[in-house]
Design an enzyme around this catalytic site. Structure first.
Site, short mmCIF file in Angstrom:
data_model
loop_
_atom_site.label_atom_id
_atom_site.label_comp_id
_atom_site.label_asym_id
_atom_site.label_seq_id
_atom_site.Cartn_x
_atom_site.Cartn_y
_atom_site.Cartn_z
N GLY A 28 -11.09 8.14 8.27
CA GLY A 28 -12.03 8.37 7.17
C GLY A 28 -13.18 7.40 7.35
O GLY A 28 -12.96 6.28 7.79
N ARG A 59 -2.52 -2.10 -3.50
CA ARG A 59 -3.72 -1.30 -3.31
C ARG A 59 -3.64 -0.10 -4.24
O ARG A 59 -2.63 0.61 -4.23
CB ARG A 59 -3.81 -0.83 -1.86
CG ARG A 59 -4.99 0.08 -1.67
CD ARG A 59 -4.95 0.75 -0.33
NE ARG A 59 -6.12 1.60 -0.19
CZ ARG A 59 -6.12 2.76 0.46
NH1 ARG A 59 -5.03 3.19 1.04
NH2 ARG A 59 -7.22 3.46 0.53
N GLU A 104 -8.28 -5.46 4.72
CA GLU A 104 -8.14 -5.14 3.30
C GLU A 104 -6.95 -5.89 2.69
O GLU A 104 -7.01 -6.31 1.53
CB GLU A 104 -7.97 -3.63 3.13
CG GLU A 104 -9.26 -2.88 3.41
CD GLU A 104 -9.04 -1.44 3.85
OE1 GLU A 104 -8.66 -1.23 5.02
OE2 GLU A 104 -9.25 -0.54 3.03
N ARG A 120 -12.27 15.56 7.79
CA ARG A 120 -12.99 15.92 6.54
C ARG A 120 -14.43 16.30 6.86
O ARG A 120 -15.06 15.72 7.75
CB ARG A 120 -12.98 14.73 5.58
CG ARG A 120 -11.63 14.48 4.98
CD ARG A 120 -11.61 13.24 4.13
NE ARG A 120 -10.61 12.30 4.62
CZ ARG A 120 -10.56 11.02 4.27
NH1 ARG A 120 -11.44 10.52 3.41
NH2 ARG A 120 -9.63 10.23 4.77
N ASN A 147 0.87 -1.17 0.00
CA ASN A 147 0.00 0.00 0.00
C ASN A 147 0.91 1.23 0.00
O ASN A 147 1.43 1.63 1.04
CB ASN A 147 -0.89 -0.04 1.25
CG ASN A 147 -1.85 1.13 1.31
OD1 ASN A 147 -1.79 2.04 0.47
ND2 ASN A 147 -2.73 1.13 2.29
N HIS A 187 -13.09 2.97 0.07
CA HIS A 187 -13.14 1.89 1.09
C HIS A 187 -13.80 0.62 0.55
O HIS A 187 -14.28 -0.20 1.34
CB HIS A 187 -13.94 2.31 2.35
CG HIS A 187 -13.33 3.42 3.15
ND1 HIS A 187 -14.10 4.39 3.77
CD2 HIS A 187 -12.05 3.70 3.46
CE1 HIS A 187 -13.31 5.22 4.43
NE2 HIS A 187 -12.05 4.83 4.24
N ARG A 201 -10.66 8.86 20.46
CA ARG A 201 -10.35 8.60 21.88
C ARG A 201 -10.23 9.91 22.64
O ARG A 201 -10.73 10.05 23.75
CB ARG A 201 -9.04 7.81 22.01
CG ARG A 201 -9.21 6.35 21.65
CD ARG A 201 -7.89 5.69 21.45
NE ARG A 201 -7.26 6.20 20.22
CZ ARG A 201 -6.33 5.57 19.54
NH1 ARG A 201 -5.88 4.42 19.97
NH2 ARG A 201 -5.82 6.07 18.43
P1 AMP Z 1 -8.58 3.93 11.23
O1 AMP Z 1 -8.61 5.09 10.28
O2 AMP Z 1 -9.47 2.81 10.83
O3 AMP Z 1 -7.19 3.48 11.58
O4 AMP Z 1 -9.20 4.47 12.60
C1 AMP Z 1 -8.59 5.48 13.34
C2 AMP Z 1 -9.58 6.04 14.36
O5 AMP Z 1 -9.97 4.98 15.27
C3 AMP Z 1 -9.00 7.16 15.22
O6 AMP Z 1 -9.86 8.28 15.22
C4 AMP Z 1 -8.97 6.54 16.60
O7 AMP Z 1 -9.23 7.49 17.57
C5 AMP Z 1 -10.11 5.55 16.55
N1 AMP Z 1 -9.99 4.60 17.64
C6 AMP Z 1 -9.05 3.66 17.85
N2 AMP Z 1 -9.25 3.04 19.04
C7 AMP Z 1 -10.35 3.63 19.60
C8 AMP Z 1 -11.07 3.45 20.83
N3 AMP Z 1 -10.71 2.55 21.72
N4 AMP Z 1 -12.14 4.24 21.05
C9 AMP Z 1 -12.52 5.17 20.16
N5 AMP Z 1 -11.89 5.38 19.00
C10 AMP Z 1 -10.81 4.62 18.71
#
Ligand code: AMP
Length: 398
Positions: free
Chosen positions: A213, A92, A385, A242, A7, A181, A286
């Site tokens: 995203g 990807r 993915e 975004r 990727n 996605h 978080r």
């Molecule tokens: P991704 O783009 O799929 O890697 O997701 C990233 C997002 O997942 C970020 O905004 C993180 O804050 C959120 N995330 C990861 N762990 C947690 C959690 N335990 N509670 C809430 N959000 C989370």
């Protein structure tokens, strides 16, 4: 068969080497700061080898790929004896336009077609092509496959993908909704059908990819019929940074009032908006959870907006499909935040959804979080993915 999944971003490159006999990840890693200085974190997952985490000069993606191959095959950090053991590479690729409705074996014609899609994804497709060319340069004629983020959404009907602007813009310029996605929505919807023990051709699924995203897809009998991202990944739900759906009049108003160029405006909409813009706290969910728990009203508002939009768009897809059998949550927020899932599921009361709190508290596994008597089933399915890319590569390379 061992497949390297790549990727490539503009200055980074993620990889996994997957053993297709077991579908186990043998090693994974990340090259960063390509073209600046270069850093490689390589994590072997078999053979008890140590992690490599050091600066490595990477003037271009070719040096990055060479460093990856070097680590994958080295005595100290390696998981295979030589490059010959890597049977194929799956890449990807973000945008396949209307040309690619499925994955394809890469040849010069395919590279040219990916190049033609650059105007639709000016940041991503050039990086993806760079990754492909770097692999060619380093790995010679190893077979390579392109797996597109947009391909799964190519089954959308015209009524879903058209914008209500003069038709010429679609005909002459390809202005339409493409969606993104797709590889994630494809993986979790197929897995959802497996978990339900039914052919996907018998199911109506709403897939909610909620990460930095976010997008939602309506998957009717295995085919995507609508999705929330559009011509670009800017729209649909409010995201980490975004803006999601926005009245074009707002853009005109802000640009005129503050004298912004279109690039400055798009930078605001891509990088400074979403839950970050509303909360003023963070794009990370978080941080928002913590701030909201401490009484920060704007963090609470940003979270409420996000949950509301997921429920609203998902509900519109239930209408579009005239029903729904299952709703799936995936990606960073969807897989990890039980509070967000529970809050969204409350909006689905009209569908007869009830959530099992103990199941919803589980993490890191495929789990049905609805109660056994819930009319619509709700699942958490960690997305994968890379596995889809590896499986497509295996199937195409043969
Ligand atoms: P991704 O783009 O799929 O890697 O997701 C990233 C997002 O997942 C970020 O905004 C993180 O804050 C959120 N995330 C990861 N762990 C947690 C959690 N335990 N509670 C809430 N959000 C989370």
């Amino acid at each position: 068969m061992k497949i390297l999944v790549i990727n490539a971003g503009s200055s980074s490159l993620k990889y996994q080497l997957i053993d297709m006999e077991t579908e186990a990840v043998m090693a994974k890693g990340l090259c960063e700061r390509i073209g600046i200085d270069g850093h490689l974190k390589h994590t072997p997952l078999v053979g008890g080898k140590p992690v490599f985490n050091e600066d490595v000069p990477m003037p271009t993606h070719s040096e990055a790929i060479a460093a990856v191959i070097d680590k994958l095959t080295s005595a100290e950090y390696g998981v295979v004896g030589s490059m010959k053991e890597i049977d194929a590479v799956g890449h990807r690729v973000v945008h396949g336009g209307e040309k690619f409705a499925s994955s394809v074996k890469i040849d010069d014609e395919v590279i040219a077609a990916i190049e033609e899609c650059i105007p639709f994804a000016p940041l991503h497709n050039p990086a993806n092509i760079t990754g492909i060319n770097a692999c060619k340069a380093v790995m010679g004629d190893v077979p390579m496959v392109a797996v597109f983020d947009t391909a799964f959404h190519q089954t959308m009907p015209g009524k879903a993908y058209m914008y209500a602007v003069p038709y010429e813009y679609y005909k002459n310029d390809g202005i339409r909704r493409y969606g993104f996605h797709g590889t994630s929505h494809r993986y979790v919807s197929a897995r959802c059908a497996e978990l339900m023990g039914k052919p996907i051709e018998e199911l109506k699924i709403v897939s909610c990819h909620m990460g930095n995203g976010s997008s939602i897809a309506a998957i009717d009998h295995g085919k995507c019929v609508d999705t929330s991202m559009g011509f670009t990944p800017l729209v649909g739900l409010p995201m980490g940074t975004r803006c999601g759906d926005l009245d074009a009049g707002v853009i005109q108003f802000i640009m005129n009032k503050y004298g912004y160029s279109i690039d400055e405006m798009l930078n605001i909409l891509n990088k400074k908006s979403g839950v970050l813009g509303v909360s003023g706290v963070s794009s990370d969910f978080r941080d928002l959870d913590n701030a909201a728990a401490e009484g920060n009203d704007r963090a609470r508002l940003a979270l409420d907006m996000f949950q509301y939009w997921v429920a609203k768009v998902a509900g519109s897809y239930v209408a579009a499909m005239n029903g729904v059998d299952a709703i799936v949550f995936t990606a960073g927020v969807g897989e990890n935040s039980k509070e967000t899932r529970a809050a969204i599921a409350k909006y689905f009361g009209y569908l007869g959804v009830t959530i099992d709190e103990a199941a919803n508290a589980k993490r890191g596994e495929d789990v049905m979080i609805s109660t056994p008597d819930s009319k619509v089933k709700v699942f958490v399915i960690p997305t994968n993915e890379e596995l889809v890319i590896a499986r497509d590569t295996r199937d195409i390379v043969g």
